[in-house]
Design an enzyme around this catalytic site. Structure first.
Site, short mmCIF file in Angstrom:
data_model
loop_
_atom_site.label_atom_id
_atom_site.label_comp_id
_atom_site.label_asym_id
_atom_site.label_seq_id
_atom_site.Cartn_x
_atom_site.Cartn_y
_atom_site.Cartn_z
N ASP A 15 -9.82 5.39 5.00
CA ASP A 15 -10.51 4.96 4.54
C ASP A 15 -10.98 3.51 3.35
O ASP A 15 -11.32 2.48 2.82
CB ASP A 15 -12.07 5.66 3.55
CG ASP A 15 -11.81 6.33 3.10
OD1 ASP A 15 -11.05 5.80 2.43
OD2 ASP A 15 -12.65 7.15 2.47
N GLU A 34 -7.87 10.18 10.79
CA GLU A 34 -9.54 10.82 9.99
C GLU A 34 -10.07 9.75 10.04
O GLU A 34 -11.15 9.57 8.98
CB GLU A 34 -9.16 10.66 8.48
CG GLU A 34 -9.29 11.96 7.41
CD GLU A 34 -9.14 11.30 5.14
OE1 GLU A 34 -9.80 10.37 5.13
OE2 GLU A 34 -8.53 11.97 5.73
N GLU A 78 -16.04 2.62 0.77
CA GLU A 78 -15.14 3.32 1.98
C GLU A 78 -15.50 3.70 3.10
O GLU A 78 -15.07 3.54 3.87
CB GLU A 78 -14.22 4.66 1.13
CG GLU A 78 -13.69 4.50 -0.06
CD GLU A 78 -13.62 4.23 -1.17
OE1 GLU A 78 -14.79 4.08 -1.50
OE2 GLU A 78 -13.09 3.61 -1.65
N HIS A 113 -12.78 8.76 -9.76
CA HIS A 113 -11.67 7.66 -10.02
C HIS A 113 -12.85 6.96 -8.63
O HIS A 113 -12.65 5.65 -8.43
CB HIS A 113 -10.58 7.69 -8.80
CG HIS A 113 -10.43 8.03 -7.80
ND1 HIS A 113 -10.90 7.09 -6.46
CD2 HIS A 113 -10.07 9.03 -7.40
CE1 HIS A 113 -10.64 7.86 -5.57
NE2 HIS A 113 -10.19 8.47 -5.47
N ARG A 140 -15.58 4.39 -7.28
CA ARG A 140 -16.19 3.07 -7.73
C ARG A 140 -17.25 2.89 -8.48
O ARG A 140 -17.70 2.48 -9.71
CB ARG A 140 -15.66 2.06 -6.88
CG ARG A 140 -14.56 1.02 -7.03
CD ARG A 140 -14.75 0.22 -5.68
NE ARG A 140 -13.76 -0.96 -7.01
CZ ARG A 140 -12.47 -0.39 -5.95
NH1 ARG A 140 -12.16 0.44 -5.65
NH2 ARG A 140 -11.66 -1.96 -6.39
N HIS A 148 -7.01 8.81 -13.36
CA HIS A 148 -6.50 7.66 -12.66
C HIS A 148 -5.84 6.68 -13.36
O HIS A 148 -6.80 6.07 -13.91
CB HIS A 148 -7.74 7.52 -11.47
CG HIS A 148 -7.38 6.55 -10.73
ND1 HIS A 148 -7.52 5.06 -10.27
CD2 HIS A 148 -7.40 7.36 -9.26
CE1 HIS A 148 -7.13 5.26 -9.58
NE2 HIS A 148 -7.10 6.07 -8.49
C1 UD1 Z 1 -8.23 3.15 -3.94
C2 UD1 Z 1 -8.97 2.89 -2.78
C3 UD1 Z 1 -9.72 4.13 -2.81
C4 UD1 Z 1 -9.11 5.61 -2.79
C5 UD1 Z 1 -7.77 5.79 -4.17
C6 UD1 Z 1 -7.57 6.62 -4.58
C7 UD1 Z 1 -10.23 0.93 -2.05
C8 UD1 Z 1 -10.83 -0.04 -2.43
N1 UD1 Z 1 -10.16 1.80 -3.17
O1 UD1 Z 1 -9.71 2.76 -5.80
O2 UD1 Z 1 -10.60 4.10 -1.36
O3 UD1 Z 1 -9.99 6.53 -2.99
O4 UD1 Z 1 -7.65 4.63 -4.22
O5 UD1 Z 1 -6.44 7.17 -5.45
O6 UD1 Z 1 -9.57 0.78 -0.93
N2 UD1 Z 1 -4.26 0.59 -10.79
C9 UD1 Z 1 -2.77 0.70 -11.16
N3 UD1 Z 1 -1.97 1.53 -10.36
C10 UD1 Z 1 -2.13 2.10 -9.58
C11 UD1 Z 1 -2.82 1.81 -8.75
C12 UD1 Z 1 -4.22 2.02 -10.01
O7 UD1 Z 1 -2.35 0.04 -12.42
O8 UD1 Z 1 -1.06 2.43 -8.93
C13 UD1 Z 1 -4.84 -0.18 -11.17
C14 UD1 Z 1 -4.86 -1.41 -11.26
O9 UD1 Z 1 -5.05 -2.13 -12.28
C15 UD1 Z 1 -5.72 -1.89 -9.83
C16 UD1 Z 1 -6.74 -0.73 -9.80
O10 UD1 Z 1 -6.29 0.53 -10.64
O11 UD1 Z 1 -6.10 -3.11 -9.66
C17 UD1 Z 1 -7.35 -0.25 -8.48
O12 UD1 Z 1 -6.90 -0.16 -7.49
P1 UD1 Z 1 -7.73 -0.38 -6.62
O13 UD1 Z 1 -6.19 0.23 -5.17
O14 UD1 Z 1 -8.31 -1.28 -5.70
O15 UD1 Z 1 -8.79 1.00 -6.41
P2 UD1 Z 1 -8.83 2.23 -6.65
O16 UD1 Z 1 -10.23 2.79 -7.39
O17 UD1 Z 1 -7.44 2.72 -7.10
N1 UDP Z 2 -3.18 14.16 -6.00
C1 UDP Z 2 -2.01 13.99 -7.07
N2 UDP Z 2 -1.75 13.30 -8.29
C2 UDP Z 2 -3.16 13.17 -9.58
C3 UDP Z 2 -4.22 13.10 -8.27
C4 UDP Z 2 -4.18 13.73 -7.23
O1 UDP Z 2 -1.20 13.90 -6.72
O2 UDP Z 2 -2.82 13.19 -10.67
C5 UDP Z 2 -2.91 13.90 -5.05
C6 UDP Z 2 -3.81 14.94 -4.88
O3 UDP Z 2 -3.49 16.04 -3.96
C7 UDP Z 2 -4.82 14.48 -3.11
C8 UDP Z 2 -5.20 13.04 -3.61
O4 UDP Z 2 -4.06 12.76 -4.69
O5 UDP Z 2 -4.11 15.03 -2.50
C9 UDP Z 2 -6.44 12.66 -3.40
O6 UDP Z 2 -6.01 11.16 -4.21
P1 UDP Z 2 -7.21 10.29 -4.24
O7 UDP Z 2 -8.26 11.78 -4.96
O8 UDP Z 2 -6.40 9.31 -5.34
O9 UDP Z 2 -7.82 10.01 -3.40
P2 UDP Z 2 -8.96 10.00 -2.57
O10 UDP Z 2 -8.34 11.50 -1.72
O11 UDP Z 2 -9.95 10.00 -3.23
O12 UDP Z 2 -9.08 9.04 -1.53
#
Ligand code: UD1
Ligand code: UDP
Length: 387
Positions: free
Chosen positions: A97, A119, A133, A215, A217, A248
């Site tokens: 999602d 999924e 999501e 993490h 939003r 995160h």
């Molecule tokens: C995203 C997904 C969310 C998912 C989550 C898993 C969307 C809108 N959100 O949220 O559904 O549950 O990933 O973790 O698709 N950033 C870094 N390095 C990284 C990753 C993120 O610096 O490797 C920082 C950056 O500033 C980036 C911000 O996090 O702009 C947000 O990343 P984004 O992918 O937009 O949202 P997540 O909160 O990670």
């Molecule tokens: N995970 C990981 N390292 C971490 C935190 C989570 O490998 O420090 C793994 C966890 O085992 C799971 C996935 O990341 O498989 C979940 O990711 P996240 O919570 O970011 O996303 P969501 O499932 O909420 O979309």
């Protein structure tokens, strides 16, 4: 040969797609597989590509610091179509999602490329939880011609919305395939701090570790502050409790968490952990407090009691088996729920049950079987997953 174009961009997608890629690759006389990462996550994606041995054919490298949903959407929509036109696949495969999954589905739809959704059918029926999501997955399902529903409940949701049963395959969740493959072998921490900590403390009487992740939003701001204050109070009240919190990389998370929880003696803020260390830490945890989606599936599989920092969940199955409880994000409630588990052994034992509502480790094979069936490589429709 049928060309399958698989797109993903974040940590959880990499984890859940990797078992499917592994099995698809074995069918190399039938499927020509192309992998495209948007790199919506960069630092949180690359270690997983390495861990699972995935070398993408395309890397859009779109991540920006503090990216807005609009900018993220613009970046994906402006870069994917030319690749889709060049590759002209028979099917696009997306998972979950995230915005990457939705935007890849939308781009494919505009180019009349069929989309398959891994999924499918998870629902809260509340567009603001989780945001964005819940909208992403409903939109992806609307654009997809194949729906890989992890559970019977997710299939039921799709049927109620009018999707044809012919398009729906109940497969289990491929995240459980990944989890099983990594946890079935003996594991050791790679992270030196974790290795030392568990070597020195795990034999102490009553020793309890709580793993925390957050993490979403909708939890930015006040809910996240309430969580941090609750964790501080729990660590102060119970000497036997240690809290591990891999933070995160979203700056909206780190800024709040680090401000409130840095320098707490019994609360360890860690960088995101690699999959091997994280799953090992989860396995060793006494309880989990989280707003993650994937963790709500993994923890029951390992028998780790889980308190979910949300008002509602799209994963009701483990709530029904009793291993997961949805507790919201109010400080006093978080303290009360964790304290209850600490003080009441009976409540704890009821939640510390291993259950497998989300999969048996065979989801990826079922998904590939369904693809073989869809492309007429196989005569019989694959059997649905039953827990
Ligand atoms: C995203 C997904 C969310 C998912 C989550 C898993 C969307 C809108 N959100 O949220 O559904 O549950 O990933 O973790 O698709 N950033 C870094 N390095 C990284 C990753 C993120 O610096 O490797 C920082 C950056 O500033 C980036 C911000 O996090 O702009 C947000 O990343 P984004 O992918 O937009 O949202 P997540 O909160 O990670
Ligand atoms: N995970 C990981 N390292 C971490 C935190 C989570 O490998 O420090 C793994 C966890 O085992 C799971 C996935 O990341 O498989 C979940 O990711 P996240 O919570 O970011 O996303 P969501 O499932 O909420 O979309």
């Amino acid at each position: 040969m049928k060309k399958i174009f698989c797109v993903f961009g974040t940590r959880p997608e990499a984890i859940k797609i990797s078992p499917i890629l592994k099995i698809l690759k074995k069918e190399k006389d039938k499927f020509n597989l192309k992998v495209c990462v948007t790199a919506q996550h960069r630092e949180m994606l690359d270690p997983y590509l390495k861990f699972f041995g995935i070398t993408p054919h395309y890397d859009l490298n779109i991540m920006e610091d503090r990216q807005s949903l609009e900018q993220l959407s613009h970046n994906v929509l402006s870069r994917i179509p030319s690749i889709l036109k060049k590759e002209s696949p028979d099917l696009t495969l997306v998972q979950g999602d995230t915005s990457t999954a939705f935007l890849a589905a939308l781009s494919s739809f505009y180019l009349k490329i069929p989309v398959a959704h891994v999924e499918a059918g998870l629902r809260t029926y509340n567009y603001s939880q989780p945001f964005p999501e819940e909208a992403n997955r409903r939109l992806i399902d609307a654009l997809s011609i194949l729906h890989f529903a992890p559970t019977l409940q997710s299939k039921t949701n799709l049927l109620k919305e009018g999707f044809s049963a012919k398009t729906i395959f109940v497969t289990g969740n491929s995240g459980i395939d990944a989890l099983k493959s990594v946890t079935q072998n003996p594991q050791n921490f790679q992270n030196p701090f974790l290795k030392n900590f568990f070597n020195s403390n795990s034999k102490k009487e009553n020793f309890k570790t709580i793993l925390v992740t957050a993490h979403r939003r909708e939890n930015f701001g006040k809910p996240l502050k309430e969580l941090c204050l609750a964790l501080k109070s729990i660590a102060d009240s119970f000497p036997e409790v240690f809290i591990f919190y891999p933070v995160h990389l979203n700056p909206n998370v780190g800024s709040v968490v680090k401000k409130i929880l840095k320098n707490q003696a019994k609360i360890f803020l860690l960088p995101p952990l690699e999959y091997g260390d994280f799953t090992h830490l989860l396995k060793k945890s006494w309880a989990l407090v989280t707003d993650s989606g994937g963790l709500q599936e993994e923890a029951p599989t390992l028998g780790i009691p889980t308190l979910v920092l949300r008002k509602i969940t799209e994963r009701p199955e483990a709530v029904q088996t009793g291993s997961v409880k949805v507790i919201g994000t109010e400080k006093e409630n978080i303290i009360a729920e964790v304290s209850k588990l600490i003080k009441n052994k009976n409540s704890y034992q009821k939640m510390a049950k291993v259950s497998h509502p989300y999969g048996d480790g065979g989801a990826a094979q079922r998904i590939v079987n369904a693809l073989l069936f869809y492309f007429n490589y196989r005569k019989n429709r694959p059997k649905d997953f039953e827990p």
